[in-house]
Design an enzyme around this catalytic site. Structure first.
Site, mmCIF file in Angstrom:
data_model
loop_
_atom_site.group_PDB
_atom_site.id
_atom_site.type_symbol
_atom_site.label_atom_id
_atom_site.label_comp_id
_atom_site.label_asym_id
_atom_site.label_seq_id
_atom_site.Cartn_x
_atom_site.Cartn_y
_atom_site.Cartn_z
ATOM 1 N N GLU A 128 0.804 -1.224 0.000
ATOM 2 C CA GLU A 128 0.000 0.000 0.000
ATOM 3 C C GLU A 128 0.837 1.274 0.000
ATOM 4 O OE1 GLU A 128 0.382 -2.262 2.400
ATOM 5 O OE2 GLU A 128 0.269 -1.412 4.416
ATOM 6 N N HIS A 139 -8.101 -4.145 -1.145
ATOM 7 C CA HIS A 139 -7.341 -4.256 0.103
ATOM 8 C C HIS A 139 -6.303 -3.131 0.216
ATOM 9 C CE1 HIS A 139 -5.333 -6.455 3.445
ATOM 10 N NE2 HIS A 139 -4.261 -5.862 2.945
ATOM 11 N N GLU A 140 -5.489 -2.988 -0.807
ATOM 12 C CA GLU A 140 -4.423 -1.975 -0.723
ATOM 13 C C GLU A 140 -5.014 -0.565 -0.663
ATOM 14 O OE1 GLU A 140 -1.860 -3.329 0.138
ATOM 15 O OE2 GLU A 140 -2.166 -5.338 -0.689
ATOM 16 N N HIS A 171 -6.071 0.362 2.807
ATOM 17 C CA HIS A 171 -4.953 0.803 3.651
ATOM 18 C C HIS A 171 -4.757 2.324 3.612
ATOM 19 C CE1 HIS A 171 -3.006 -2.663 5.408
ATOM 20 N NE2 HIS A 171 -2.838 -3.285 4.251
ATOM 21 N N GLU A 191 -3.806 -4.486 9.518
ATOM 22 C CA GLU A 191 -4.307 -5.492 8.569
ATOM 23 C C GLU A 191 -5.729 -5.969 8.857
ATOM 24 O OE1 GLU A 191 -2.951 -5.900 5.799
ATOM 25 O OE2 GLU A 191 -0.934 -5.103 6.162
ATOM 26 N N ASP A 249 8.423 -9.666 10.429
ATOM 27 C CA ASP A 249 7.819 -10.443 9.362
ATOM 28 C C ASP A 249 7.096 -11.685 9.908
ATOM 29 O OD1 ASP A 249 7.638 -10.473 6.510
ATOM 30 O OD2 ASP A 249 8.818 -12.326 6.569
ATOM 31 N N TYR A 297 -4.605 -10.558 9.987
ATOM 32 C CA TYR A 297 -5.533 -10.296 8.890
ATOM 33 C C TYR A 297 -6.948 -10.787 9.218
ATOM 34 C CZ TYR A 297 -1.619 -9.147 5.789
ATOM 35 O OH TYR A 297 -0.531 -8.554 5.225
#
Ligand code: BES
Ligand code: ZN
Length: 630
Positions: free
Chosen positions: A294, A318-319, A322, A341, A399, A407
């Site tokens: 994003e 989705h992006e 954001h 998320e 990460d 999510y």
């Protein structure tokens, strides 16, 4: 400005309040309390001590050299200092620092030892009142954020960055914490014949001399800094929307994403005005390790969402979402990743429902639910604490937090709140939340306080939601909302019939199914489906040659488990071309789990040089790849 008030927090902690807001920090309002609470937030993944001295604006002057695979830059920052400031600390990772100056005077600096993931602290002495710091540096050829894609045939070389979560520091020295925001402008020199783009106001044409200037006036955190360089064309698809793609993909991309503006309008209709002026999409080389990223004003996306029939646009939804959840209201630390998320998946689903109907969005929700249940099971076996919404990533690579928990557990938690208070109230509350915290950081604890004061002020609602269980507890609480999709249920029944031999392959409604239904069918095939049965499906429906990469992926994973060799050629070509981790991990894992490690290692050896560090990091661990090999 009122420096003393702004830096009321203790040293080493973050202060994400804006200067104006700090004026009421002495008042005892609920809002002031939340601001004070934010001063206590510590980001374990950054060396910066923004309470002592922080960046407010970046002027970046850089040149990009494909031959040496380095970026040579001078990063000049405007800074704000506390009354007793002695130093400003930056995050760096694998950067060579040539020199540093403060307000034009060259100074001694200290570059600390590199720690895993987080790199080295760059400590620069300042006195209170210092205004500007300039850092002259070069990135390393192996910089983790960067992927240099070699020229091939008539394909020009390409460079792109992926800064989230803590990789910005491998290409710019920066206070790399999501709680620290800054505006920026940049001048970037790239080879002639290539276009440069950033998460900023972008060019629409190639420059004659390879020089580009950029401006980003809204303050962003470092993980949203982005750069791409390649032979790219621009095509408008709406008033505020355009696609950028290489010449071979520009027509396909313009068709595929023609509905972007509609998504944008639907998003604004739901939760308020879009804050970033333009929303454009850049199609990257297939090596991009994610589906989408994003980056403000310019989402970066994998070409694997170009299906030819607009069936994979939920990724764009989705992006785009954001732009509110994440880019406006930003998780204060990576332990609060679900605030980015989970909210974004919820918002994405609402956009999909508004534009394509509840039928489609409920199919997507049903698929998410299955993915979530599977992943909760898998993670619970390894480390149950990793199933909490609020994560515990200190000392780890952030990460590790990129799982279905942030999510989809996040999504279902918001859906539960929507169900509890009703959609109307929930939507009004969410719009307010975005407005009240725009351009600010938010951490889980402060969010809980806010929630209890606003949406869940009614004791009965609070009790019904069981907040603490969701946020600080393991697994999926049993008040998780139920989803049901009649279309997905029909697929499941059809699959059962086919597996029992009651439905012939030729009688499957394959051509009537949209991709979500096909995906459900393929991903739920029994592990021991025989190669003969796979051959039958392939012969009748040509599944192995589908143009939809989600369907292809589900097919290939089952082909590996079934040892259906006719697909292996396509599998190898796919794994060499595509670097999207969401596909790579299950495919390599399937080879590993079915005793086909020779094939996995053979393909990985060929494919690995083309993958981004985000993907090799995961695959190296999965396949026990020797650490020393470049
Ligand atoms: N911001 C993420 C990508 C990300 C997360 C990069 C954490 C690095 C660290 C992006 O918005 C995202 O979630 N992408 C998903 C697609 C989405 C439709 C779920 C992806 O790439 O799979
Ligand atoms: Zn996301």
């Amino acid at each position: 400005m009122t420096v003393a008030l702004l830096f009321a927090g203790c040293a080493g902690n973050h202060d994400s309040s804006s200067p104006s807001e700090s004026n009421d920090a002495g008042a005892s309002s609920a809002k002031a309390q939340r601001v004070r609470a934010m001063n206590q937030v510590t980001d374990h993944h950054s060396y910066a001590r923004p309470a002592e001295a922080r960046i407010t604006h970046l002027n970046w002057n850089a040149s990009v050299d494909f031959d040496s695979r380095t970026i040579q830059g001078v990063a000049t920052y405007d800074i704000e200092t506390a009354e007793d400031a002695q130093r400003i600390v930056f995050d760096t990772h694998d950067l060579t620092i040539h020199g540093v100056s403060v307000d034009g005077q060259s100074v001694e600096f200290n570059l600390g030892d590199a720690q895993p993931f987080i790199g080295s602290a760059l400590t620069i002495p300042v006195t209170p009142g210092a205004k500007q710091v300039a850092i002259d540096y070069t990135s390393s050829p192996g910089a983790n954020a960067l992927l240099w894609v070699e020229a091939q045939g008539d394909r020009a070389p390409f460079l792109f960055t992926q800064s989230q979560a803590i990789l910005a520091r491998t290409w710019v020295p920066v206070q790399d914490s999501p709680g620290v925001r800054f505006s920026y402008d940049a001048t970037v020199q790239v080879p002639e014949g290539l276009m440069a783009m950033m998460s900023a106001e972008n060019p629409t044409e190639m420059s004659a001399d390879g020089r580009y200037t950029f401006r980003m006036i809204q303050p962003i955190p470092a993980y949203l800094l982005a750069l791409a360089v390649g032979q790219v064309e621009y095509r408008s698809v709406g008033d505020r929307c355009a696609v950028y793609a290489t010449p071979d993909l520009i027509d396909k991309a313009a068709y595929e994403f023609a509905e972007m503006e509609q998504l944008l309008l639907a998003a604004e209709d739901l939760y308020g005005p879009y804050a970033w002026e333009r929303y454009d999409l850049l199609i990257l080389p297939a090596a991009f390790p994610f589906g989408g990223m994003e980056n403000p004003r310019l989402t970066f996306a994998t070409p694997t969402i170009i299906a030819g029939d607009r069936s994979l646009v939920s990724l764009v939804a989705h992006e785009l979402a954001h732009s509110w959840s994440g880019n406006l209201v930003t998780n204060a630390t990576w332990d609060d990743f679900w605030l980015n998320e989970g909210f974004t998946v919820y918002f994405e689903q609402r956009i999909m429902e508004a534009v394509y109907g509840r039928d489609v969005s409920e199919m997507l929700a049903t698929l998410s639910y299955q993915g979530l249940v599977d992943e909760v099971d898998a993670i619970s076996d390894l480390n149950p604490d990793d199933t909490h919404l609020k994560l515990h990533l200190q000392g780890r690579d952030p990460d590790d937090g990129m799982t279905a928990i942030a999510y989809d557990k996040g999504y279902f938690f918001l859906r539960l709140m929507e169900n509890t208070v009703g959609r109307e109230r929930f939507d009004a509350w969410l719009s307010n939340y975005f407005e009240e915290y725009a351009f600010k950081g938010m951490d889980t604890e402060r969010f809980v306080v806010y929630l209890k004061e606003t949406l869940l002020a009614d004791e009965a609602d609070l009790t019904a939601v069981r907040l603490d269980e969701w946020i600080y507890g393991p697994g999926l609480p049993d008040n998780c909302p139920q989803v049901s999709s009649a279309r997905i249920e029909r697929v499941d029944a059809t699959l059962a019939g086919w597996e029992a031999g009651d439905i012939a392959t030729a009688d499957l409604p394959w051509n009537e199914w949209v991709y979500q239904e096909r995906y459900r069918f393929l991903s739920n095939l029994a592990d021991d489906t025989t190669p003969e049965r796979m051959a039958d499906l392939d012969a009748v429906w040509g599944i192995g040659s589908t143009g939809n990469n989600e369907v292809l992926f589900a097919w290939m994973e089952q082909a590996i488990r079934s040892r259906y060799a006719p697909t292996y050629g396509r599998l190898e070509a796919f794994l060499i071309e595509v670097g999207r981790r969401k596909f790579l991990t299950p495919l390599y894992r399937a080879m590993k789990e079915t005793d086909q490690m020779d094939m996995a290692l053979d393909i990985y050896g060929k494919a690995r040089p083309g993958y981004h560090s985000v993907a090799t990091g995961t695959m190296d661990a999965l396949l026990d790849w020797p650490a020393s090999e470049g």
